[in-house]
Design an enzyme around this catalytic site. Structure first.
Site, PDB file in Angstrom:
ATOM      1  CG  HIS A  20      -1.947   1.075   1.235  1.00 57.76           C
ATOM      2  ND1 HIS A  20      -3.110   1.004   1.976  1.00 57.76           N
ATOM      3  CD2 HIS A  20      -1.989   2.281   0.610  1.00 57.76           C
ATOM      4  CE1 HIS A  20      -3.809   2.105   1.800  1.00 57.76           C
ATOM      5  NE2 HIS A  20      -3.142   2.911   0.980  1.00 57.76           N
ATOM      6  CG  HIS A 212      -7.690   3.155  -0.475  1.00 59.83           C
ATOM      7  ND1 HIS A 212      -7.000   2.516  -1.461  1.00 59.83           N
ATOM      8  CD2 HIS A 212      -6.781   3.985   0.137  1.00 59.83           C
ATOM      9  CE1 HIS A 212      -5.739   2.924  -1.455  1.00 59.83           C
ATOM     10  NE2 HIS A 212      -5.582   3.821  -0.497  1.00 59.83           N
ATOM     11  CD  GLU A 215      -7.701   6.503   4.661  1.00 58.29           C
ATOM     12  OE1 GLU A 215      -8.279   6.396   3.557  1.00 58.29           O
ATOM     13  OE2 GLU A 215      -6.618   7.111   4.811  1.00 58.29           O
ATOM     14  CG  ASP A 292      -1.732   5.696   2.494  1.00 58.69           C
ATOM     15  OD1 ASP A 292      -1.956   5.457   1.303  1.00 58.69           O
ATOM     16  OD2 ASP A 292      -2.602   6.165   3.255  1.00 58.69           O
TER      17      ASP A 292
HETATM   18  N1  HPA Z   1      -6.883   7.155   1.223  1.00 60.24           N
HETATM   19  C1  HPA Z   1      -7.601   7.370   0.121  1.00 60.24           C
HETATM   20  N2  HPA Z   1      -7.058   7.783  -1.006  1.00 60.24           N
HETATM   21  C2  HPA Z   1      -5.748   7.995  -1.059  1.00 60.24           C
HETATM   22  C3  HPA Z   1      -4.963   7.785   0.046  1.00 60.24           C
HETATM   23  C4  HPA Z   1      -5.564   7.340   1.252  1.00 60.24           C
HETATM   24  O1  HPA Z   1      -4.930   7.124   2.297  1.00 60.24           O
HETATM   25  N3  HPA Z   1      -3.699   8.087  -0.339  1.00 60.24           N
HETATM   26  C5  HPA Z   1      -3.728   8.437  -1.646  1.00 60.24           C
HETATM   27  N4  HPA Z   1      -4.979   8.388  -2.087  1.00 60.24           N
HETATM   28 ZN    ZN Z   2      -3.824   4.706   0.284  1.00 59.83          ZN
END
Ligand code: HPA
Ligand code: ZN
Length: 356
Positions: A20, A212, A215, A292
């Site tokens: 990731h 994703h 989060e 990330d």
């Molecule tokens: N989350 C969602 N989109 C993203 C992220 C993330 O952490 N990093 C880059 N694009």
């Molecule tokens: Zn990401």
């Protein structure tokens, strides 16, 4: 050497897989200013956005993101200075050099073509450059690499479909230039299942899928991603809010690609000690630890490993489990998995011999 230094040295040498990392998230403020100058691109006017005054003010601003969307604003401004195939190749290479020094042997890297296409950069330039960076890392550093094309949730589905069609027409999946698909960008807001049709098409072609989810969004974002065919979840930390789903994910062996320093910078948690590392270990949920957007979140993969160690005080057997799961759930051939598992075994045994 004190115990913590010993463990950090152990973590540096521990063979890692990164699952990731957004290549565009590896654009340091220095590189943004450099490429803006080289390519004649105007960055936002500092009178309107003071953060763009200098490398220093931009770096300082990155320490104060208020949310995912606040970060994304800077992330999309930053990547707008990438123009030529060489820019994309250089950016990928800059990531791989650091990842290699951090003990990464296998890297699966995201990129966001829709955003570049929107600025008039051709698909071939983007994929050609990133793919060149991957090939160089394989040749020069001995890494194995995989490119994962990410759809973005803040642009229309039609723009994602057009990228998907270009991928298919270029036969980039069949040739292995692009290995899998993901989605990212704003989580809460757009429909949870906006890529349902595209993911259904990709499933027919057996393209590996990730997403994703969980989060900023609640666990229903995770269950929707699984329903659409994702076999891996990026972030997924809010899974702990749904015990039943957590058990299902543990049973299925679905990997979460956790990014602790990102979670802190984007205010999903107050500190790394709140990232549910122990809960996942106890529930038997597989996860890998990742960076990330390392240029924005204050650290590459080893910084994330060390931050987890400092906050959660894991044992060597626990680290071994994390490292082995990262290999087992990588999108690579069994022969490469066997090579990496052997490297982990050698490293752990060496550490145990040294520390008695
Ligand atoms: N989350 C969602 N989109 C993203 C992220 C993330 O952490 N990093 C880059 N694009
Ligand atoms: Zn990401």
């Amino acid at each position: 050497m004190c115990q913590q230094d010993l463990l950090h040295a152990f973590l540096k040498g521990l063979p890692k897989c990164e699952h990731h990392v957004h290549l565009e998230g590896c654009m340091s403020p220095e590189l943004i200013f450099q490429l803006a100058k080289r390519n004649g691109i105007s960055l936002p006017d500092p009178a309107v956005q003071p953060a763009f005054e200098s490398v220093e003010t931009l770096s300082t601003r990155y320490e104060h993101f208020s949310s995912l969307d606040d970060f994304l604003h800077f992330y999309f401004e930053g990547m707008a200075v990438l123009c030529t195939e060489q820019d994309f190749a250089d950016l990928a290479w800059s990531y791989f050099e650091i990842a290699h020094a951090d003990g990464v042997h296998h890297a699966e890297v995201f990129f966001d073509p829709q955003v570049h296409l929107d600025r008039g950069i051709p698909y071939e330039t983007i994929v050609g450059g990133f793919s060149e960076g991957c090939k160089r890392a394989e040749r020069v550093l001995g890494l194995s690499t995989r490119l994962i094309l990410c759809f973005v949730r803040h642009l229309p589905v039609a723009s994602a479909k057009s990228v998907y069609d270009q991928l298919i027409n270029a036969q980039h999946f069949e040739s292995g230039v692009v290995h899998g698909l993901g989605w990212s960008s704003s989580e809460v807001g757009p429909p949870k299942d906006m890529f349902r049709d595209i993911y259904a098409l990709a499933r027919e072609k057996n393209i590996p899928l990730t997403a994703h989810a969980g989060e900023e969004g609640d666990p229903t974002y995770i269950s929707t991603a699984l329903e659409l065919g994702a076999t891996r979840i990026d972030h997924g930390i809010r899974l702990v809010e749904d015990e039943e789903l957590m058990q299902r994910i543990a049973r299925q062996g679905t990997l979460l690609t956790v990014c602790p320093l990102s979670n802190v910078r984007l205010r999903c948690v107050k500190s790394v000690s709140e990232v549910p590392i122990r809960k996942f270990l106890e529930a038997g949920v597989k996860f890998s630890i990742n960076s990330d957007d390392p240029a924005y979140f204050g650290g590459y993969i080893l910084d994330n490993y060390c931050a987890v160690q400092d906050a959660h005080n894991l044992s060597i057997p626990e680290w071994r489990t994390i490292a082995e799961n990262s290999v087992q759930e990588s999108w690579i051939e069994d022969s490469r998995k066997a090579e990496l598992l052997e490297k982990i075994d050698v490293h752990v045994k060496k550490h145990l011999t040294l520390s008695v």
